[in-house]
Design an enzyme around this catalytic site. Structure first.
Site, PDB file in Angstrom:
ATOM      1  N   TYR A 146      -7.617 -16.869   5.760  1.00 51.89           N
ATOM      2  CA  TYR A 146      -7.100 -16.019   4.848  1.00 51.89           C
ATOM      3  C   TYR A 146      -7.534 -16.265   3.341  1.00 51.89           C
ATOM      4  CZ  TYR A 146      -3.506 -13.116   2.362  1.00 51.89           C
ATOM      5  OH  TYR A 146      -3.179 -12.180   1.363  1.00 51.89           O
TER       6      TYR A 146
ATOM      7  N   GLY B 159       0.886  -1.181   0.053  1.00 48.27           N
ATOM      8  CA  GLY B 159       0.062   0.163  -0.099  1.00 48.27           C
ATOM      9  C   GLY B 159       0.913   1.199   0.030  1.00 48.27           C
TER      10      GLY B 159
END
Length: 281
Positions: A154, A17
């Site tokens: 996940y 990010g």
């Protein structure tokens, strides 16, 4: 003069990010770099300053698991800039464990961040992206294609994201919004460290699964020793922001492409089971 495109990216305090926020700003976009705790923005601000793009990186608070936070952030973006041209769903959380030992709470928590958070941000952004003919780019994982041992929660969340985006893509395209997913493999970032994995404690609590977990951990730590950098993983994100006709599915490395390719050509599932079974043997 062309209007600078406004790009909102979630989960920018570290890793992919952060790298994507800086790279998008270097490509000329105005980046609204969001994170749950803006007190962790120092690394991003330093990287943006070093790259000479500090003026194009705006830090904002956004907790993807809080609908009010999502709405407030988007309202502020529209009030400040009058437009939104792209959303990059990057915020996520990992979890290592197995459901018999750990129960449902970790599964629910992982789904909340990795799936429902993505859905909520996308839902809230779509009216503004329709207005701009914008884009939704979602960082999933090779774990959204290939289920991996001890990553049940996940991978379930990432599988769900892939299904959601693949289903949404033609619908969004009908109103002028392009949808892509970006699938990294192993990336050398703080993502693993942020999971707070205490391997000895995990092994002690794993009961009958301890031998398999030990084999999985040894294989996985070795794989992350050959990981690509966050900057390398961010490059396809920026390409998807700028390409005239970006593909729906993009892997971030040759290793990721080979891994995903195993699944996409595996009609009966045997190739994947043979591959991932070897990780816990």
């Amino acid at each position: 003069m062309a209007t600078t495109r406004v790009v909102l990216i979630t989960g920018t305090s570290s890793g992919i990010g952060l790298a994507a926020a800086v790279a998008a700003a270097r490509a000329g976009h105005h980046v609204v770099a969001t994170m749950r705790d803006t007190g962790r923005a120092d690394a991003l601000r330093a990287a943006a300053a070093e790259a000479g793009v500090a003026e194009r990186v705006e830090v904002a608070r956004l907790d993807v698991t809080d609908t009010a936070s999502v709405a407030a952030c988007l309202d502020a973006v529209l009030a400040r800039h009058g437009r939104l041209d792209a959303v990059v769903n990057n915020a996520g959380a990992g979890y290592v464990g197995t459901v018999e030992q750990d129960g449902l709470d970790p599964v629910r928590a992982t789904m909340e961040v990795n799936f429902f958070g993505v859905v909520d941000v996308t839902r809230a952004a779509l009216p503004h992206l329709r207005a701009s003919g914008g884009r939704v780019i979602t960082v999933t994982s090779v774990g959204g294609i290939v289920g991996q041992p001890f990553n049940e929660a996940y991978c379930a969340a990432k599988f769900a994201v892939e299904g959601f985006m693949e289903s949404l893509a033609p619908v969004a395209a009908s109103v002028g919004v392009h949808v892509s997913v970006v699938e990294p493999g192993a990336v050398a970032s703080e993502f693993i460290g942020n999971q707070g994995i205490d391997l000895p404690a995990l092994l002690e609590a794993a009961g009958p699964y301890a031998p398999a977990l030990k084999s999985y951990a040894e294989r996985t730590f070795a794989a992350f020793g050959q990981a690509q950098t966050p900057q390398e993983a961010a490059e396809p994100i920026v390409e998807a922001l700028t390409a005239e006709h970006p593909p729906f599915r993009v892997q971030t490395s040759d290793r990721a492409r080979a891994f995903v390719g195993t699944k996409l050509t595996d009609l009966d599932g045997s190739a994947v089971q043979q591959l991932t079974g070897s990780w816990v043997a």
